[in-house]
Scaffold this motif. Structure first.
Motif, PDB file in Angstrom:
ATOM      1  N   SER A 163       5.687  -5.420   6.191  1.00 47.33           N
ATOM      2  CA  SER A 163       4.993  -4.587   7.179  1.00 47.33           C
ATOM      3  C   SER A 163       3.599  -4.227   6.675  1.00 47.33           C
ATOM      4  CB  SER A 163       5.780  -3.298   7.422  1.00 47.33           C
ATOM      5  OG  SER A 163       5.596  -2.400   6.332  1.00 47.33           O
ATOM      6  N   GLU A 164       2.810  -3.692   7.582  1.00 47.01           N
ATOM      7  CA  GLU A 164       1.562  -3.079   7.148  1.00 47.01           C
ATOM      8  C   GLU A 164       1.903  -1.781   6.412  1.00 47.01           C
ATOM      9  OE1 GLU A 164       2.391  -0.837  10.954  1.00 47.01           O
ATOM     10  OE2 GLU A 164       2.771  -2.839  10.150  1.00 47.01           O
ATOM     11  N   MET A 171      -2.179   6.142   5.208  1.00 48.30           N
ATOM     12  CA  MET A 171      -2.380   6.074   3.760  1.00 48.30           C
ATOM     13  C   MET A 171      -1.471   4.982   3.189  1.00 48.30           C
ATOM     14  SD  MET A 171      -1.731   9.145   1.013  1.00 48.30           S
ATOM     15  CE  MET A 171      -0.076   9.464   1.624  1.00 48.30           C
ATOM     16  N   PRO A 172      -2.028   3.993   2.521  1.00 49.62           N
ATOM     17  CA  PRO A 172      -1.196   2.902   1.977  1.00 49.62           C
ATOM     18  C   PRO A 172      -0.417   3.317   0.727  1.00 49.62           C
ATOM     19  CG  PRO A 172      -3.483   2.586   1.365  1.00 49.62           C
ATOM     20  CD  PRO A 172      -3.463   3.786   2.258  1.00 49.62           C
ATOM     21  N   PHE A 173       0.606   4.158   0.933  1.00 49.65           N
ATOM     22  CA  PHE A 173       1.385   4.596  -0.232  1.00 49.65           C
ATOM     23  C   PHE A 173       2.706   3.839  -0.375  1.00 49.65           C
ATOM     24  CE2 PHE A 173       3.294   7.175   3.025  1.00 49.65           C
ATOM     25  CZ  PHE A 173       4.556   7.528   2.584  1.00 49.65           C
ATOM     26  N   TYR A 174       3.003   2.962   0.569  1.00 50.10           N
ATOM     27  CA  TYR A 174       4.140   2.048   0.440  1.00 50.10           C
ATOM     28  C   TYR A 174       4.045   1.038   1.576  1.00 50.10           C
ATOM     29  CZ  TYR A 174       6.701   3.407   4.602  1.00 50.10           C
ATOM     30  OH  TYR A 174       7.067   3.586   5.906  1.00 50.10           O
ATOM     31  N   SER A 175       4.738  -0.078   1.433  1.00 51.14           N
ATOM     32  CA  SER A 175       4.897  -1.044   2.513  1.00 51.14           C
ATOM     33  C   SER A 175       6.364  -1.446   2.549  1.00 51.14           C
ATOM     34  CB  SER A 175       4.027  -2.286   2.283  1.00 51.14           C
ATOM     35  OG  SER A 175       2.658  -1.955   2.316  1.00 51.14           O
ATOM     36  N   SER A 176       6.847  -1.829   3.704  1.00 52.93           N
ATOM     37  CA  SER A 176       8.263  -2.185   3.827  1.00 52.93           C
ATOM     38  C   SER A 176       8.473  -3.693   3.770  1.00 52.93           C
ATOM     39  CB  SER A 176       8.835  -1.659   5.153  1.00 52.93           C
ATOM     40  OG  SER A 176       8.972  -0.266   5.115  1.00 52.93           O
ATOM     41  N   SER A 213      -0.411  -3.826  -1.428  1.00 53.83           N
ATOM     42  CA  SER A 213      -0.832  -4.539  -0.219  1.00 53.83           C
ATOM     43  C   SER A 213      -1.541  -3.590   0.739  1.00 53.83           C
ATOM     44  CB  SER A 213       0.363  -5.189   0.475  1.00 53.83           C
ATOM     45  OG  SER A 213       1.216  -4.209   1.025  1.00 53.83           O
ATOM     46  N   SER A 214      -2.425  -4.165   1.541  1.00 59.32           N
ATOM     47  CA  SER A 214      -3.179  -3.373   2.510  1.00 59.32           C
ATOM     48  C   SER A 214      -2.977  -3.870   3.942  1.00 59.32           C
ATOM     49  CB  SER A 214      -4.677  -3.416   2.171  1.00 59.32           C
ATOM     50  OG  SER A 214      -5.144  -4.751   2.164  1.00 59.32           O
ATOM     51  N   SER A 215      -2.140  -4.893   4.118  1.00 59.46           N
ATOM     52  CA  SER A 215      -1.863  -5.425   5.456  1.00 59.46           C
ATOM     53  C   SER A 215      -0.510  -6.113   5.452  1.00 59.46           C
ATOM     54  CB  SER A 215      -2.938  -6.428   5.873  1.00 59.46           C
ATOM     55  OG  SER A 215      -2.854  -7.604   5.084  1.00 59.46           O
TER      56      SER A 215
END
Length: 347
Positions: free
Chosen positions: A153-154, A236-241, A119-121
């Motif tokens: 989350s983002e 950096m999108p390395f994880y999302s919560s 995901s990115s957002s």
């Protein structure tokens, strides 16, 4: 005195009549009001509380004709962030927000959606999670409560004090707060030392040097006033919560059908979308504020295709999937479903 006596009697009669008519007017009996205590970890001033949860509570009260009242307890005053789900299941609280990653190993399938590149957002992440729940991919993890809606989350960001992180090698020897096992595996693969801490402990931990930095999305970084301390950011999108809002099952079942409908009408994908938009709005606000302040901003938009970051991210992903497989769960299937949901929710 004799002339005043009839007037006194008249006034007494009028007051008596007025009092009776007031009592007999159309009012909501307190016995008819069901109060739902709602526990979450955000400060009362946070955008998530003010723009999402407070309007949500008000809407439920209005649509129920005042028969449902949601009392909000922010800042984890009613239940600890890592035990809110259990508090809801036991009925200690009626409604609550749980971050699955705060309870290591409790919601392993849900956390698959947190993996890099999905995901990115917040809008995309929330859509993914709700879709996975609605399609019964992760619903088995929430059978002991009545789940209302999922929140994502983002993507997370690395925040430090005067220590730029441009490459994995920059993290070697650094103590970085990890929000989840997944982020911890990636931090460790990059050479850092992951430290588990709840959001409510981050301010003092950064102040005292207990940690050198943290992995945290922009929105809560601002909500918890951590932007007052950190000044270097690697976006950096390395994880999302993943997060969720759930309700005590017995409390829900005890409601009459019309009040259940009020709860149902304010649950599901629409609420997931509303809260996600608040996350993304807040993230944009705090990141732009930091940029305008002159903080060091490092952007790595596609780490899975970055020659330096690709290796630790893939290593962390595979480790998590292997750990889930070792529990007897089909991590490959859930990962595939998460990727499908990611594409379906991409805007």
């Amino acid at each position: 005195m004799k002339k005043l006596f009839p007037l006194t009697l008249a006034l007494a009669a009028l007051l008596s009549f007025t009092g009776c008519s007031k009592e007999e007017g159309p009012t909501t009996n307190n016995k008819d009001v069901t109060t739902l205590r709602f526990s979450h970890l955000w400060p009362a001033s946070a955008m998530m509380n003010v723009e999402a949860f407070e309007p949500w509570a008000k809407k439920i009260e209005e649509e129920s004709g005042g028969r449902l009242k949601v009392e909000i307890y922010p800042s984890a005053t009613l239940s600890k962030p890592d035990s809110t789900y259990d508090a809801v299941a036991k009925g200690t609280v009626d409604l609550g927000v749980q971050v699955p990653s705060y309870v290591n190993g409790r919601f392993p399938l849900t956390q698959v959606a947190e993996l890099p590149g999905l995901s990115s957002s917040a809008v995309q992440m929330s859509c993914m999670l709700q879709k996975l729940y609605d399609e019964d991919v992760i619903a088995s993890e929430y059978k002991d409560t009545h789940l209302l809606f999922m929140i994502g989350s983002e993507p997370g960001t690395l925040h430090t004090i005067n220590k730029p992180i441009r490459k994995p090698a920059d993290m070697v020897g650094m103590r970085i707060r990890r929000p989840s096992a997944i982020a911890g595996d990636i931090i460790e693969a990059a050479g850092g030392s992951p430290v588990g801490l709840p959001a409510t402990d981050l301010y003092t931990s950064l102040q005292r040097g207990v940690i050198d930095g943290m992995s945290f999305p922009w929105s809560p970084t601002g909500s918890f006033k951590l932007t007052e301390i950190v000044n270097t950011h690697t976006t950096m999108p390395f994880y999302s919560s993943a997060l969720l809002v759930t309700m005590n099952k017995n409390k829900y079942e005890s409601l009459p059908d019309d009040l259940k409908k009020v709860i149902d009408n304010n649950s599901g994908k629409e609420m997931a979308k509303i809260t996600a938009k608040v996350f993304d709005k807040e993230a944009a606000f705090y990141s732009e504020e930091a940029r305008a302040r002159g903080d060091v901003m490092i952007d790595i938009p596609d780490p899975l295709n970055d020659p330096d970051w690709k290796i630790p991210l893939e290593a962390g992903t595979q480790k998590y999937l292997n750990d889930i497989e070792a529990l007897g769960l089909d991590s490959k299937l859930v990962y595939q479903k998460a990727k499908e949901a990611s594409l379906a929710c991409k805007s």
